[in-house]
Design a protein around this motif. Structure first.
Motif, PDB file in Angstrom:
ATOM      1  N   LEU A 148      28.659 104.378  55.408  1.00 42.62           N
ATOM      2  CA  LEU A 148      27.981 105.640  55.708  1.00 42.62           C
ATOM      3  C   LEU A 148      28.220 106.117  57.140  1.00 42.62           C
ATOM      4  O   LEU A 148      27.469 106.934  57.659  1.00 42.62           O
ATOM      5  CB  LEU A 148      26.468 105.501  55.478  1.00 42.62           C
ATOM      6  CG  LEU A 148      25.995 105.426  54.026  1.00 42.62           C
ATOM      7  CD1 LEU A 148      24.483 105.306  53.976  1.00 42.62           C
ATOM      8  CD2 LEU A 148      26.448 106.649  53.240  1.00 42.62           C
ATOM      9  N   GLN A 149      29.259 105.623  57.777  1.00 42.69           N
ATOM     10  CA  GLN A 149      29.510 105.997  59.157  1.00 42.69           C
ATOM     11  C   GLN A 149      30.329 107.276  59.245  1.00 42.69           C
ATOM     12  O   GLN A 149      30.983 107.684  58.286  1.00 42.69           O
ATOM     13  CB  GLN A 149      30.203 104.839  59.877  1.00 42.69           C
ATOM     14  CG  GLN A 149      29.325 103.599  59.914  1.00 42.69           C
ATOM     15  CD  GLN A 149      29.928 102.464  60.697  1.00 42.69           C
ATOM     16  OE1 GLN A 149      30.810 102.669  61.530  1.00 42.69           O
ATOM     17  NE2 GLN A 149      29.466 101.258  60.442  1.00 42.69           N
ATOM     18  N   ASP A 150      30.268 107.903  60.396  1.00 43.70           N
ATOM     19  CA  ASP A 150      30.952 109.174  60.609  1.00 43.70           C
ATOM     20  C   ASP A 150      32.369 108.917  61.129  1.00 43.70           C
ATOM     21  O   ASP A 150      32.684 109.131  62.295  1.00 43.70           O
ATOM     22  CB  ASP A 150      30.164 110.024  61.617  1.00 43.70           C
ATOM     23  CG  ASP A 150      30.755 111.421  61.767  1.00 43.70           C
ATOM     24  OD1 ASP A 150      31.522 111.844  60.881  1.00 43.70           O
ATOM     25  OD2 ASP A 150      30.452 112.083  62.786  1.00 43.70           O
ATOM     26  N   ASP A 166      31.625 102.552  40.147  1.00 45.04           N
ATOM     27  CA  ASP A 166      31.325 103.649  39.229  1.00 45.04           C
ATOM     28  C   ASP A 166      29.925 104.201  39.465  1.00 45.04           C
ATOM     29  O   ASP A 166      29.174 104.471  38.527  1.00 45.04           O
ATOM     30  CB  ASP A 166      31.470 103.191  37.768  1.00 45.04           C
ATOM     31  CG  ASP A 166      31.482 104.365  36.795  1.00 45.04           C
ATOM     32  OD1 ASP A 166      31.882 105.467  37.213  1.00 45.04           O
ATOM     33  OD2 ASP A 166      31.091 104.187  35.629  1.00 45.04           O
ATOM     34  N   SER A 167      29.572 104.347  40.729  1.00 43.40           N
ATOM     35  CA  SER A 167      28.284 104.945  41.091  1.00 43.40           C
ATOM     36  C   SER A 167      28.341 105.376  42.544  1.00 43.40           C
ATOM     37  O   SER A 167      29.195 104.909  43.321  1.00 43.40           O
ATOM     38  CB  SER A 167      27.132 103.953  40.889  1.00 43.40           C
ATOM     39  OG  SER A 167      27.253 102.859  41.775  1.00 43.40           O
ATOM     40  N   GLU A 168      27.443 106.272  42.937  1.00 42.58           N
ATOM     41  CA  GLU A 168      27.378 106.701  44.329  1.00 42.58           C
ATOM     42  C   GLU A 168      26.924 105.551  45.215  1.00 42.58           C
ATOM     43  O   GLU A 168      26.116 104.716  44.802  1.00 42.58           O
ATOM     44  CB  GLU A 168      26.422 107.888  44.475  1.00 42.58           C
ATOM     45  CG  GLU A 168      26.948 109.189  43.937  1.00 42.58           C
ATOM     46  CD  GLU A 168      26.071 110.361  44.315  1.00 42.58           C
ATOM     47  OE1 GLU A 168      26.622 111.397  44.725  1.00 42.58           O
ATOM     48  OE2 GLU A 168      24.835 110.230  44.207  1.00 42.58           O
ATOM     49  N   VAL A 169      27.445 105.518  46.427  1.00 45.53           N
ATOM     50  CA  VAL A 169      27.067 104.499  47.404  1.00 45.53           C
ATOM     51  C   VAL A 169      26.372 105.223  48.553  1.00 45.53           C
ATOM     52  O   VAL A 169      27.016 105.762  49.449  1.00 45.53           O
ATOM     53  CB  VAL A 169      28.302 103.726  47.903  1.00 45.53           C
ATOM     54  CG1 VAL A 169      27.887 102.645  48.903  1.00 45.53           C
ATOM     55  CG2 VAL A 169      29.045 103.101  46.740  1.00 45.53           C
ATOM     56  N   THR A 175      18.163 102.530  57.818  1.00 45.53           N
ATOM     57  CA  THR A 175      18.692 102.869  59.135  1.00 45.53           C
ATOM     58  C   THR A 175      18.632 104.360  59.444  1.00 45.53           C
ATOM     59  O   THR A 175      18.922 104.765  60.572  1.00 45.53           O
ATOM     60  CB  THR A 175      20.159 102.420  59.254  1.00 45.53           C
ATOM     61  OG1 THR A 175      20.949 103.127  58.288  1.00 45.53           O
ATOM     62  CG2 THR A 175      20.289 100.915  59.006  1.00 45.53           C
ATOM     63  N   ASP A 176      18.273 105.183  58.487  1.00 41.62           N
ATOM     64  CA  ASP A 176      18.275 106.627  58.687  1.00 41.62           C
ATOM     65  C   ASP A 176      17.005 107.088  59.388  1.00 41.62           C
ATOM     66  O   ASP A 176      15.985 106.397  59.423  1.00 41.62           O
ATOM     67  CB  ASP A 176      18.423 107.339  57.335  1.00 41.62           C
ATOM     68  CG  ASP A 176      17.280 106.993  56.393  1.00 41.62           C
ATOM     69  OD1 ASP A 176      16.427 107.867  56.134  1.00 41.62           O
ATOM     70  OD2 ASP A 176      17.218 105.824  55.938  1.00 41.62           O
TER      71      ASP A 176
END
Length: 263
Positions: A148-150, A166-169, A175-176
């Motif tokens: 999830l890093q930029d 086969d799914s969203e990560v 951490t958000d």
């Protein structure tokens, strides 16, 4: 509580999960004025990345985790350290811990990137009476998950993982900013004075650390089968090809709940 992080995952966790910068340990010691007289509980301790350095600064640390294999790895690494104890337990076992240790018996309770597995509203209320005045709770996050890093390499990794699984990560592991806001509000509702500090550092990863980091975050049932590990590694390498170096900017946050009353 079985979250699926035993077996091989505990070994990956010990090998690939990074430790905490010295500034983080100093920040915890200074914030709660920890001394050689204090006992600290590291809740959701994993394989001891936070418990071990803290043990160098206080009388004793109790590492508590629901996964016995994590604790087995922690014990192995901590061989010869006499002021570390390891206890199988989760946040739901805190009342039992209170009965065992008594009120105002702890200098601090640390939770390193594990609070998203816990009922934090109930937990913070149960922890308050266990902490001495001046002590408190520290919720510590050690950077954003690899997927999830930029950065271009992180986005490429996420696309590959989503195809593989086969799914969203999308898991942020607490951490958000929204999670930190909820935790801060919950700490305040339990009677704590809330403070926050941040530390930053940079790192450069290689493919082995990226793959190992992914394995350390997957429950056992989602790990690639042994006979597919080599193929998985090659596919990750291809997905990230052209995106090196794999630079990482790591932000460590200390969300502190201070018990400031004198009772």
């Amino acid at each position: 509580m079985d979250l699926g992080f035993g077996g091989e995952v505990a070994g990956f966790y010990q090998r690939y999960r990074r430790g905490y910068p010295a500034e983080v340990i100093d920040g915890l010691v200074d914030a709660f004025e920890l001394t050689r007289d204090d006992v600290v509980v590291d809740l959701g301790c994993g394989t001891g990345q936070l418990a071990l350095p803290l043990a160098e600064r206080v009388r004793a640390v109790i590492g508590m985790d629901p996964e016995p294999d994590m604790l087995a790895e922690a014990r192995r690494v901590a061989t010869g350290r006499s002021n570390l104890s390891w206890m199988v337990g989760a946040d739901t076992d805190v009342p039992m811990l209170g009965t065992l240790l008594g009120k105002t018996s702890l200098g601090a309770v640390t939770i390193g990137q594990a609070l998203h597995w816990m009922d934090h509203d109930t937990l913070f209320h149960e922890l308050y009476p266990l902490l001495r005045p001046g002590g408190g709770v520290a919720v510590v996050t050690n950077g954003t998950p690899l997927w999830l890093q930029d950065s271009d390499w992180s986005r490429a990794l996420r696309r590959h993982l989503e195809l593989w699984l086969d799914s969203e990560v999308t898991a942020t592991c607490g951490t958000d900013e929204d999670s930190r806001t909820r935790y801060a509000e919950s700490l305040a509702a339990a009677g704590f004075t809330v403070k926050q500090s941040r530390f930053g550092y940079t790192d450069v990863l290689d493919l082995d650390r990226i793959i190992g980091g992914v394995y350390s975050a997957l429950p056992v049932n989602l790990l690639p089968p042994l006979d597919q590990r080599s193929y998985f590694a090659k596919q990750v390498g291809r997905a990230l090809e052209g995106h090196a170096p794999y630079d990482e900017t790591v932000e460590v946050t200390l969300l502190l709940g201070m018990r400031e009353d004198k009772s």
